[in-house]
Design an enzyme around this catalytic site. Structure first.
Site, PDB file in Angstrom:
ATOM      1  N   ARG A  91       0.683  -1.291   0.000  1.00 24.40           N
ATOM      2  CA  ARG A  91       0.024   0.033  -0.082  1.00 24.40           C
ATOM      3  C   ARG A  91       0.828   1.273  -0.193  1.00 24.40           C
ATOM      4  O   ARG A  91       0.400   2.288  -0.616  1.00 24.40           O
ATOM      5  CB  ARG A  91      -0.782  -0.046   1.242  1.00 24.40           C
ATOM      6  CG  ARG A  91      -2.074   0.803   1.160  1.00 24.40           C
ATOM      7  CD  ARG A  91      -2.969   0.975   2.248  1.00 24.40           C
ATOM      8  NE  ARG A  91      -3.716   2.034   1.991  1.00 24.40           N
ATOM      9  CZ  ARG A  91      -3.464   3.221   2.188  1.00 24.40           C
ATOM     10  NH1 ARG A  91      -2.231   3.670   2.272  1.00 24.40           N
ATOM     11  NH2 ARG A  91      -4.354   4.248   1.794  1.00 24.40           N
ATOM     12  N   CYS A 115      -7.703  -3.224   2.827  1.00 22.88           N
ATOM     13  CA  CYS A 115      -6.504  -3.927   3.733  1.00 22.88           C
ATOM     14  C   CYS A 115      -7.038  -4.431   4.797  1.00 22.88           C
ATOM     15  O   CYS A 115      -8.040  -3.926   5.374  1.00 22.88           O
ATOM     16  CB  CYS A 115      -5.460  -2.826   3.797  1.00 22.88           C
ATOM     17  SG  CYS A 115      -4.300  -2.649   5.127  1.00 22.88           S
ATOM     18  N   ARG A 120      -8.488   2.236   4.461  1.00 21.48           N
ATOM     19  CA  ARG A 120      -7.440   2.890   4.033  1.00 21.48           C
ATOM     20  C   ARG A 120      -7.565   3.771   2.701  1.00 21.48           C
ATOM     21  O   ARG A 120      -6.901   3.414   1.906  1.00 21.48           O
ATOM     22  CB  ARG A 120      -6.054   1.955   3.869  1.00 21.48           C
ATOM     23  CG  ARG A 120      -6.002   1.466   5.292  1.00 21.48           C
ATOM     24  CD  ARG A 120      -4.691   0.544   5.620  1.00 21.48           C
ATOM     25  NE  ARG A 120      -3.645   1.581   5.598  1.00 21.48           N
ATOM     26  CZ  ARG A 120      -2.279   1.164   5.825  1.00 21.48           C
ATOM     27  NH1 ARG A 120      -1.815  -0.170   5.561  1.00 21.48           N
ATOM     28  NH2 ARG A 120      -1.396   2.047   5.875  1.00 21.48           N
ATOM     29  N   PRO A 121      -8.305   4.900   2.614  1.00 20.79           N
ATOM     30  CA  PRO A 121      -8.744   5.340   1.495  1.00 20.79           C
ATOM     31  C   PRO A 121      -7.321   6.278   1.122  1.00 20.79           C
ATOM     32  O   PRO A 121      -6.769   6.710   2.138  1.00 20.79           O
ATOM     33  CB  PRO A 121     -10.034   6.451   2.006  1.00 20.79           C
ATOM     34  CG  PRO A 121      -9.934   6.474   3.249  1.00 20.79           C
ATOM     35  CD  PRO A 121      -9.179   5.264   3.908  1.00 20.79           C
ATOM     36  N   VAL A 122      -7.423   6.949   0.228  1.00 21.14           N
ATOM     37  CA  VAL A 122      -6.517   8.098  -0.428  1.00 21.14           C
ATOM     38  C   VAL A 122      -7.150   9.200  -0.641  1.00 21.14           C
ATOM     39  O   VAL A 122      -6.188  10.093  -1.451  1.00 21.14           O
ATOM     40  CB  VAL A 122      -5.310   7.543  -1.587  1.00 21.14           C
ATOM     41  CG1 VAL A 122      -4.747   6.229  -1.006  1.00 21.14           C
ATOM     42  CG2 VAL A 122      -6.191   7.060  -2.852  1.00 21.14           C
ATOM     43  N   ASP A 123      -8.195   9.593  -0.323  1.00 18.69           N
ATOM     44  CA  ASP A 123      -8.979  10.934  -0.615  1.00 18.69           C
ATOM     45  C   ASP A 123      -8.069  12.078  -0.068  1.00 18.69           C
ATOM     46  O   ASP A 123      -7.945  13.094  -0.936  1.00 18.69           O
ATOM     47  CB  ASP A 123     -10.546  10.834  -0.071  1.00 18.69           C
ATOM     48  CG  ASP A 123     -10.448  10.389   1.673  1.00 18.69           C
ATOM     49  OD1 ASP A 123      -9.477   9.830   2.083  1.00 18.69           O
ATOM     50  OD2 ASP A 123     -10.743  11.366   2.128  1.00 18.69           O
ATOM     51  N   LEU A 124      -7.235  12.028   1.029  1.00 18.87           N
ATOM     52  CA  LEU A 124      -6.802  13.113   1.465  1.00 18.87           C
ATOM     53  C   LEU A 124      -5.270  13.480   0.658  1.00 18.87           C
ATOM     54  O   LEU A 124      -5.001  14.725   0.540  1.00 18.87           O
ATOM     55  CB  LEU A 124      -6.225  12.964   2.944  1.00 18.87           C
ATOM     56  CG  LEU A 124      -7.599  12.837   3.744  1.00 18.87           C
ATOM     57  CD1 LEU A 124      -6.896  12.253   5.302  1.00 18.87           C
ATOM     58  CD2 LEU A 124      -8.160  14.287   3.879  1.00 18.87           C
ATOM     59  N   ILE A 331      -7.126   5.160  15.379  1.00 16.20           N
ATOM     60  CA  ILE A 331      -6.591   5.381  13.961  1.00 16.20           C
ATOM     61  C   ILE A 331      -7.195   4.347  12.927  1.00 16.20           C
ATOM     62  O   ILE A 331      -7.441   4.695  11.825  1.00 16.20           O
ATOM     63  CB  ILE A 331      -5.022   5.666  13.950  1.00 16.20           C
ATOM     64  CG1 ILE A 331      -4.799   6.989  14.904  1.00 16.20           C
ATOM     65  CG2 ILE A 331      -4.489   5.594  12.479  1.00 16.20           C
ATOM     66  CD1 ILE A 331      -3.345   6.974  15.097  1.00 16.20           C
ATOM     67  N   ARG A 401       7.752  -8.270   6.146  1.00 18.88           N
ATOM     68  CA  ARG A 401       7.394  -7.213   5.482  1.00 18.88           C
ATOM     69  C   ARG A 401       8.323  -6.071   6.161  1.00 18.88           C
ATOM     70  O   ARG A 401       8.494  -4.886   5.595  1.00 18.88           O
ATOM     71  CB  ARG A 401       5.989  -6.752   5.342  1.00 18.88           C
ATOM     72  CG  ARG A 401       5.215  -7.803   4.482  1.00 18.88           C
ATOM     73  CD  ARG A 401       4.000  -7.369   4.224  1.00 18.88           C
ATOM     74  NE  ARG A 401       3.832  -6.034   3.672  1.00 18.88           N
ATOM     75  CZ  ARG A 401       2.742  -5.647   3.042  1.00 18.88           C
ATOM     76  NH1 ARG A 401       1.829  -6.058   2.941  1.00 18.88           N
ATOM     77  NH2 ARG A 401       3.208  -4.476   2.227  1.00 18.88           N
TER      78      ARG A 401
END
Ligand code: EPU
Length: 422
Positions: A91, A115, A120-124, A331, A401
């Site tokens: 990610r 995930c 876990r968006p990516v809008d910001l 979070i 990882r």
């Protein structure tokens, strides 16, 4: 696929070196895309996430060499499209978006999927890059960002419903280094990893002030140059070994740590009855298991609060600490997969609405368990250290990882662990 066998009941003693930070290395490696000159990055941990990032840089056309923790990356002639096959595996690949957009004025990166620890968006990230003048489109599972006339500085508030965003702050900060004019990021993430990235960028010639606080000001420059940089110590790896030492240790020393970054974790370990003693320089500490242990309450929060990345490991420690502990993850409220596995080992944990209520039991017992994500697998290893019998932790690739040679480090401290092929 490897699994880890942990024969519980041995006592940990001695000293271990903490590796460079995974979460600082990933955006720093991506930031090498901002220049066509050589970047030399030291103390990059040898874990699969940093290997993925090196592969992504290679696939973008960079020339990357890696040996003994040092990565030399030269991104002279690069493409603007990060390949789905690599991006889908990690990610954090999303952090090539800002540098590619700034350098190439176009970036194509696949939209990260779900995930196990949450949506876990990516809008910001996109809101920030859009504010700098990028056009955002979606096609075939990809995000396509374009800014044919270059980026322009802007005032951006990156606050989201669950607080600031670490990689979102990194993406916007990296893009803004080459934008025209001044960018102000309000509600920026203040994590030490963001500061390390800003230090790397400033050494490349960027003009960034305020990193490490919630307001970052970036004055765009025309170009960035090559740099040498040493990555900060991994505070989450250090915290994980602190928890291991508290659970199963008899005086364990961690070297190459940063006291300042470990304040909230140290406070949590001490609140449950153990002692943590730093040397004068603050770069080594010794953890001693306490005699009068007690449960404690924890709420995860953005830095300098208690890190969500240390929630699972502390839950494992508190599972055998007398009393009741309440652990709330603000979070990633869904990040409690490890609890079901800990319960299979005899833990008494109830999870409801982003909160785990742990009633400490005297002892856990071994069981075959399944790692679900990086930090959850670390929690299972910790629990297994003191459990009766041999615990088999499946899907070890999750732990690989982000923890450099964890089995070897534990062996050096006296744990009885074996990595076996299934
Ligand atoms: N969020 C949004 N919109 C966004 C981005 C984030 O709503 O566009 C939300 C997230 O869903 C989450 C919160 O904001 O609820 C914070 O997420 P953040 O963006 O800060 O997470 P991240 O940058 O993707 C990094 C670390 C994670 C760590 C988090 C929180 C790296 C490579 N990853 O992720 O580390 O948990 O910050 O501190 O730095 C790990 O190492 O195990 C790990 C998962």
């Amino acid at each position: 696929m490897d699994k880890l066998l942990v024969h519980g009941g041995t006592t940990l003693r001695g000293a271990v070196n903490i590796s460079g930070s995974k979460n600082a290395s990933l955006p720093i490696l991506a930031a090498a895309l901002l220049t066509d000159e050589d970047c030399i990055i030291r103390r990059v941990p040898d874990v699969s996430d940093t290997n993925y990032m090196v592969q992504i840089l290679n696939a973008l056309g960079a020339d990357v060499e890696r040996s003994s923790g040092t990565v030399r990356a030269t991104c002279a002639d690069i493409s603007d499209t990060a390949p789905y096959e690599l991006v889908r595996r990690m990610r954090a690949s999303i952090c090539v978006m800002g540098p590619l957009l700034a350098r190439k004025r176009r970036a194509v990166v696949s939209l990260p999927g779900g995930c196990v620890i949450g949506d876990r968006p990516v809008d910001l990230h996109l809101r920030g890059l859009e504010a700098l003048g990028a056009k955002v489109e979606f096609e075939g599972g990809n995000i396509i960002l374009t800014a044919p006339d270059g980026l322009r500085g802007a005032e951006i508030n990156l606050s989201g419903p669950l607080g600031p965003t670490v990689l979102g702050t990194d993406n916007v900060m990296m893009a803004a280094t080459l934008a025209e004019g001044i960018t102000v990021i309000e509600s920026a993430a203040a994590e030490p990893e963001v500061l390390d990235l800003a230090n790397f960028l400033n050494a490349m010639g960027a003009k960034i002030e305020g990193a490490g606080t919630s307001r970052i000001v970036i004055e765009g420059v025309e170009r960035l140059h090559g740099v040498e940089h040493t990555v900060i110590p991994d505070r989450i790896e250090a915290g994980t070994f602190m928890a291991a030492a508290a659970l199963a240790g008899d005086g364990v020393t961690l070297r190459r740590v940063c006291r300042e970054h470990l304040k909230s974790i140290t406070a949590a370990i001490e609140a449950s009855g153990h002692t943590v003693e730093f040397n004068a320089a603050g770069d080594a500490c010794t953890i001693r298991r306490g005699e009068n242990l007690t449960g404690c309450n924890l709420v995860t929060a953005p830095y300098p609060g208690y890190p969500t990345d240390m929630q699972a490991q502390m839950t494992a420690l508190l599972a055998t600490t007398p009393g009741i502990s309440v652990i709330k993850d603000t979070i990633f409220p869904q990040r409690f997969m490890h609890c079901a596995e800990l319960k299979r080992m005899g833990a008494d944990i109830k999870v409801d609405n982003g909160t785990a209520i742990v009633r400490g039991v005297e002892k856990l017992s071994a069981a075959p368990v399944m790692a679900s994500d990086l930090r959850a697998s670390a929690a299972l290893v910790l629990a297994a250290l003191t459990a009766t019998g041999t615990t088999a932790i499946n899907r070890l690739y999750h732990i690989d990882r982000g923890y450099e040679h964890i089995d070897e480090k534990l062996l050096m401290l006296g744990a009885a662990v074996e990595r076996v092929k299934e």
